[in-house]
Design a protein around this motif. Sequence first.
Motif, PDB file in Angstrom:
ATOM      1  N   CYS A 280      53.001  86.674 -19.628  1.00  0.00           N
ATOM      2  CA  CYS A 280      54.220  86.307 -19.429  1.00  0.00           C
ATOM      3  C   CYS A 280      54.978  86.884 -18.308  1.00  0.00           C
ATOM      4  O   CYS A 280      54.797  88.065 -17.941  1.00  0.00           O
ATOM      5  CB  CYS A 280      55.020  86.716 -20.947  1.00  0.00           C
ATOM      6  SG  CYS A 280      56.799  86.407 -20.727  1.00  0.00           S
ATOM      7  N   CYS A 283      57.867  89.618 -19.344  1.00  0.00           N
ATOM      8  CA  CYS A 283      57.976  90.783 -19.932  1.00  0.00           C
ATOM      9  C   CYS A 283      56.308  91.277 -19.407  1.00  0.00           C
ATOM     10  O   CYS A 283      56.042  92.528 -19.551  1.00  0.00           O
ATOM     11  CB  CYS A 283      57.548  90.612 -21.350  1.00  0.00           C
ATOM     12  SG  CYS A 283      56.484  89.772 -22.125  1.00  0.00           S
ATOM     13  N   CYS A 294      60.487  89.327 -26.324  1.00  0.00           N
ATOM     14  CA  CYS A 294      60.781  88.518 -25.141  1.00  0.00           C
ATOM     15  C   CYS A 294      60.734  87.211 -25.531  1.00  0.00           C
ATOM     16  O   CYS A 294      59.858  86.628 -26.330  1.00  0.00           O
ATOM     17  CB  CYS A 294      59.435  88.769 -24.476  1.00  0.00           C
ATOM     18  SG  CYS A 294      59.370  87.709 -22.969  1.00  0.00           S
ATOM     19  N   CYS A 297      57.820  84.203 -24.173  1.00  0.00           N
ATOM     20  CA  CYS A 297      56.468  84.323 -25.084  1.00  0.00           C
ATOM     21  C   CYS A 297      56.761  84.423 -26.447  1.00  0.00           C
ATOM     22  O   CYS A 297      55.407  84.687 -27.054  1.00  0.00           O
ATOM     23  CB  CYS A 297      55.609  85.430 -24.032  1.00  0.00           C
ATOM     24  SG  CYS A 297      56.274  87.219 -24.362  1.00  0.00           S
TER      25      CYS A 297
HETATM   26 ZN    ZN Z   1      57.122  87.658 -22.442  1.00  0.00          ZN
END
Ligand code: ZN
Lengths: 363, 694
Positions: A280, A283, A294, A297
């Motif tokens: 991701c 994050c 997050c 994702c």
């Molecule tokens: Zn993420």
Amino acid sequence: MSDERDKVEAVRTAFTEEFAPYADLRLDGMSLSDVESLLRGLGELKIKHSGKKSAIAATMKLIGGVAPEERGAFGQLVQSVEKEIANSIEAAEAGLNAFILNAKLERERIDVTLPGRRPRAGHLHLITILRQQIEDIFVSMGYAIENDREIETDYYNFDALNIPEGHPARESQDTFYTTNGFALRSQTSTVQIRAMERRGVPIRIIAPGKVFRRDTPDMTHVPMFHQIEGLCVDKGITMAHLKGTVTEWLQRLFGDDTITRFRPSYFPFTEPSAEFDFSCFKCHGTGRSDNDRCRPCKGSGWIELGGSGMVHPNVLRAVGVDPTEYSGFAFGFGLERMCAMMYALDDIRLMFDNDVRFLEQFR
Amino acid sequence: MNISYNWLKDLINVELSPIEVGEQLTRVGLAVEGIHEFGNDFVLDIDLTSNRPDCLSHLGVARELGVITETPLNERAAKYREVPLPAVLAGEVVTIEAPELCNRFTARIIRNVKIGPSPQWLVDRLEAIGERSINNVADITNYVMHELGQPMHAFDLDKLAGGRIIVRRAKDGETITTLDEVERTLSESMLAICDAEKPAAVAGIMGGLGSSISDDTVNVLLEVAYFDRENIRATSRKLNLATEASYRFERGVDVENLINASNRATQLICDLADGSAGDLIDIYPVKKSAIPVISNDISGTVRRLTGLAVAAKDCIRILSALGIRSSESETDPEDQLREFLSPTWRHDIAIEEDLVEEIARHAGYENIGTELPPAYGAGEYQANEQRLKRLRQTLTDTGFDEAISYSFIDTKYDGKFKTVPGISQTDLVTLNDSVIEGAVRMRPTLIPGLLAAVRHNFNQQRRNLKLYEIGKAFSAGDGYDELPNEKELLAMVLTGSETYEDRAMTGRELDFFDAKGSVEAALSAAGIENVKCSADMIDHLRPGQSADIKVGGETVGYLGRLSDEISATNKFRQPVFVAEVNLDLILDADVKTVVYKPLPKFPGISRDVSFIVKRNDVYSDLVAELETLKGGHFRDVKFVDIYEGAGIAEDERSLTVRLEYRSDDRTLTEAEVEALHDQIVKTIGEKLGIHPRI
Ligand SMILES: [Zn+2]
């Protein structure tokens, strides 16, 4: 000579009296027009008390009545009074002029923080922005950009892609058909066939374009969206090259620390097949950002992006390429999905509403 | 699909935690999308790809886990391992009249069954995977399907006319009321499981209500069969009836698993519903043998396609763990030529590449290297991409937002818009159906999409808009069998006033000439300079403010103010200007190379002249005439102003142009220019019959 002196003194006194309003000017709080009228008054005073026709100039004529030995002193007296008057006026004038200049600058002072007069610029569509970024990356990696038909025959949409009649992917109710039996392409993989027919092999292309699926529009589905298809066929191409290529462009787009993950999957036109995910971008794979799960994702740290694999030998055969001599990889992914994740869009239909409040957020 | 962790552990001894099981399965391609707790169990949600119907059961998932962990499956002892009834006797109960649609059929009669609720463990198992408990016999058939992947059906034997089964094609128009209480009409293309008189089940899809298990059922006939996949799929589509059973049958079950599944269900029915089982009937008319997959060098092919180095013995170990048997070369142990036979539960292994995937996914995709392909030629954009990029950039810089609309539009727009040259207005492309009400027409014009965007934005109180779209429009091909005609179009819409960033007050109101200027700017950015407009009547445009857009004399599109009629339909209460151009007609044109012109050495002198012209006289005619006089000292002509109103007759306008005079070798005198200018004005006046305004 005291008479003459007295007359000079009388002139001085007369000036001092008339000059009194200017002698100790306090301009604070005065308006521009008051000061301007003061200046006009001072101008009149100046004409009256200085120059050849002034009272002080006239006193010079008295020098004839002064004893010759005192004439020098008298002349000095007159000159000093003359100078005193001139200086006083000059000083007052300067003060008034300075005030007026300041007042005028102040009056023309602008608020430099107001918005500039800047014609409103337009905005590329989010899909175009992302497409161009990805195209630039692939062109720099030696790929050609291909573009092709959106309405296709079943041959290009299915048969040549190793999806024979009766195959579930073909019978699924996903494909739009025209009344005379042509398919709106359901994936940009059609361009694999068209491009290999045109260019032969070896080949390195990506093909961005619209694809169509019979999904009723909702928050996560739209019946038309954009895909980018990638294809590389040459002697000696392996899945390692697929992994390397996908990782490379994702790193160029999202940063060097991006990592990819390939999972076994199934597509009719590739064998072996893989789905690919990338760590991701928000994050960086931790699953948490801003002290919360997050969003892009959904806390998994991974973003599922697309499908890929080694080009199926039947696909190569369909374009007359010997699969024992050549091998290749192909991959594809959806731009709307990618945009939705990159910008945390909660409703994918926003992409086609053409609401300028949405469009102008991206450039 | 839901898989119970505890259930898996019944089938295989794994030491892995539920999360580890999830990770391992995902790694080999059974994507575990989520794991949740259910009582003392964990449920794994697996997203299976369509090529792996063998994994639509706990047994199938356990098999994959067995390969991963190199653990054998637990043997499930079957209580009844009897020899099936001889065919002659079996024929009295089961007849297959359509062996082409039914490869194998087993049946067993279980008598004196007590229908009742299922025991709690069975209810729990089913509920864990999201299934509902009905009664013991129904639950058992469902349970065994989820355990072993084999769908099955239990009939109430006493409700089957003649107490027997005939597997035959349905007669056209024959009806059956299925378990979901819907009466369905069958046809000859469909396979039915019938009693002596009528259909009792739609084969492989759903049983009939009449012969179903009820609380009063005493004797059960348990059907476990294998049907033709294509036929089940076709019937399911025709009846618009998809079930767990049809889902599995159409993807393929394990034909050699029927007896095992029948035994398992029989055992459970005897145990949980007190039944006593009769002999197994097994009719297997056509036994298909697997087609071997030949490989010259499996290890080499794995390396060639994946870059993975997996020794031949390891390849064979993985394949054999998956049930894919290989022939050993007896004569030469060095010979790499082998034949591989896939197990009856796998329907997706046909070529060597399929074997490669099996080996690679178990060897681990994560162990495949990551490298760029060797360098190759230079990359290249689409031939026109750079021109389109500049065109887009110019429009963006001048305040246009880019729109993208659906390629299918409502039929109500038919014939309302004049289509650009290259796209037919009448021979359109139509979809069989749409997911958006009415939108079955592949758009022959992009303008309806942009007008929808205008409506949408007006509703959001955004009244100053400049939008454009670049995309394909469609019309029918030359013949019925020809692929449709696809052309790339540029469409624009402008309405309202000029706007500024961060300022509420707007500038000048936009008009026709803003639209025209934008078209010219956009095309100029794409290298097309010779754009001309001429007045024309256009279906969707307002008479008097509509024009053909011409490039090199050829019409390539239209431009103007939207007609009052279309504006009214859209409830537009302010002028809207639209333009559309067929980019495919112009983007292939060569870009003119720039040739440097020396800068003037001497100053020019300009003179304005206003002509009184009739309202239907056009500027372009005046310019064309002036152009013929160029050369010598007369260099250039530019538009200044057009005026109508006070001082000018009702049917006339005053048209002002600026003429430039210049010499290359000296500064012209006022007198010289005056004389030349007067001469030119006089000549033009005489030629066009117009007079300068005094
Ligand atoms: Zn993420």
